[in-house]
Design a protein around this motif. Structure first.
Motif, mmCIF file in Angstrom:
data_model
loop_
_atom_site.group_PDB
_atom_site.id
_atom_site.type_symbol
_atom_site.label_atom_id
_atom_site.label_comp_id
_atom_site.label_asym_id
_atom_site.label_seq_id
_atom_site.Cartn_x
_atom_site.Cartn_y
_atom_site.Cartn_z
ATOM 1 N N LYS A 110 146.094 -41.542 61.434
ATOM 2 C CA LYS A 110 144.945 -41.002 62.166
ATOM 3 C C LYS A 110 143.667 -41.173 61.354
ATOM 4 O O LYS A 110 143.681 -41.121 60.120
ATOM 5 N N LYS A 139 135.926 -47.545 66.613
ATOM 6 C CA LYS A 139 136.902 -47.688 67.692
ATOM 7 C C LYS A 139 137.391 -49.130 67.823
ATOM 8 O O LYS A 139 138.507 -49.374 68.291
ATOM 9 N N SER A 145 144.974 -44.096 66.302
ATOM 10 C CA SER A 145 144.551 -42.748 66.662
ATOM 11 C C SER A 145 143.209 -42.437 66.006
ATOM 12 O O SER A 145 143.123 -42.295 64.786
ATOM 13 N N HIS A 147 139.786 -39.875 66.267
ATOM 14 C CA HIS A 147 139.287 -38.616 66.828
ATOM 15 C C HIS A 147 137.869 -38.378 66.315
ATOM 16 O O HIS A 147 137.653 -38.252 65.105
ATOM 17 N N VAL A 201 143.579 -30.900 65.282
ATOM 18 C CA VAL A 201 143.796 -32.181 65.951
ATOM 19 C C VAL A 201 144.584 -33.128 65.049
ATOM 20 O O VAL A 201 145.403 -33.923 65.524
ATOM 21 N N SER A 204 148.194 -33.086 65.661
ATOM 22 C CA SER A 204 148.686 -33.482 66.980
ATOM 23 C C SER A 204 149.224 -34.910 66.926
ATOM 24 O O SER A 204 149.027 -35.631 65.951
ATOM 25 N N ARG A 206 148.406 -37.156 69.372
ATOM 26 C CA ARG A 206 147.612 -37.890 70.359
ATOM 27 C C ARG A 206 147.246 -39.277 69.834
ATOM 28 O O ARG A 206 146.775 -39.435 68.720
ATOM 29 N N ASN A 209 141.694 -43.241 71.463
ATOM 30 C CA ASN A 209 140.386 -42.770 71.023
ATOM 31 C C ASN A 209 139.999 -41.507 71.790
ATOM 32 O O ASN A 209 140.065 -41.489 73.025
ATOM 33 N N HIS A 210 139.566 -40.477 71.055
ATOM 34 C CA HIS A 210 139.233 -39.200 71.680
ATOM 35 C C HIS A 210 137.927 -38.658 71.095
ATOM 36 O O HIS A 210 137.655 -38.821 69.899
ATOM 37 N N VAL A 211 137.135 -38.009 71.958
ATOM 38 C CA VAL A 211 135.864 -37.413 71.549
ATOM 39 C C VAL A 211 135.901 -35.931 71.880
ATOM 40 O O VAL A 211 136.361 -35.530 72.963
ATOM 41 N N TYR A 212 135.408 -35.102 70.953
ATOM 42 C CA TYR A 212 135.440 -33.653 71.103
ATOM 43 C C TYR A 212 134.036 -33.072 71.012
ATOM 44 O O TYR A 212 133.328 -33.297 70.025
ATOM 45 N N GLN A 216 135.723 -28.375 73.482
ATOM 46 C CA GLN A 216 136.997 -28.871 72.954
ATOM 47 C C GLN A 216 137.193 -28.438 71.495
ATOM 48 O O GLN A 216 138.310 -28.133 71.069
#
Length: 220
Positions: A110, A139, A145, A147, A201, A204, A206, A209-212, A216
């Motif tokens: 990650k 990205k 992964s 975040h 996170v 996790s 997951r 690509n994730h944005v918080y 969140q």
């Protein structure tokens, strides 16, 4: 069942979010070792902690230290503190991108990083443009992964004086009161809350690509 020993690498451990995150990583049981890349040794002794003093302009020289499970990137500065737009971009764009590429090369699971609310590579506002640029490029690295945490104004005790931020902090309760719905992402937030969310996170599974944003980050 024998659990795999895990190692975390934190970059930016002397910053507002990074300082809180370092203590969380050391205190919580998820990691058996916590490495930090730092310009100079910090005054902290802990059996899990390994400090690596690095020259950030030559990060590739320290790739042997990048064989870790998770990378937490809390690098960030201001144009005023950096001294120029070029120096700011180096800290907020070049260094995190190099870290992401090294993490990919060494097989990290990650990559978690802090940018800013409003990050947009197409913005005419230089600060958020750089934040958007680094998000897009990280990205593209191909990590399994990624975040990205986009806080608004960070609240907490800083070592340096920032009069404008102190003024905003004084009215932050009012800002939170009126920042509802889609505007909630602009609510000031405690740096400790961001650090806790990054750690949460980080545990996790997951992928992608994730944005918080604020909601969140504050979600437990």
């Amino acid at each position: 069942m024998i659990l795999k020993e895990k190692t975390a690498l934190l970059v930016g451990a002397t910053g507002l979010v990074g300082g809180h995150l370092l203590h969380i990583l050391l205190e919580q049981p998820a990691y058996d070792k916590v490495k930090i890349f730092t310009r100079r040794n910090i005054q902290l002794d802990h059996p899990k902690l390994e400090q690596i003093v690095v020259d950030f302009d030559h990060l590739e020289q320290y790739v042997d230290h990048m064989h870790v499970d998770d990378v937490y990137c809390c690098l960030g500065t201001t144009i005023k503190k950096a001294g120029s737009k070029e120096a700011f971009r180096k800290v907020d764009f070049e260094y995190p991108l190099v870290m992401a590429k090294m993490a990919k090369q060494c097989g990290a699971s990650k990559f978690l990083m802090v940018t800013s609310i409003g990050a947009d590579s197409k913005s005419s506002f230089f600060y958020v443009q750089v934040k958007g640029d680094v998000e897009e490029e990280v990205k593209k690295v191909g990590l399994s992964s990624v975040h990205v945490f986009q806080p608004s104004l960070l609240l907490g005790s800083r070592s340096e004086s920032r009069p404008r931020e102190r003024a905003i902090m004084m009215v932050s309760p009012l800002i939170k009161l009126i920042a509802r719905g889609k505007w909630s992402q602009y609510s000031p937030i405690q740096a400790k809350d961001v650090a806790e969310a990054m750690y949460r996170v980080g545990q996790s599974q997951r992928q992608g690509n994730h944005v918080y944003h604020y909601e969140q980050i504050m979600s437990k």
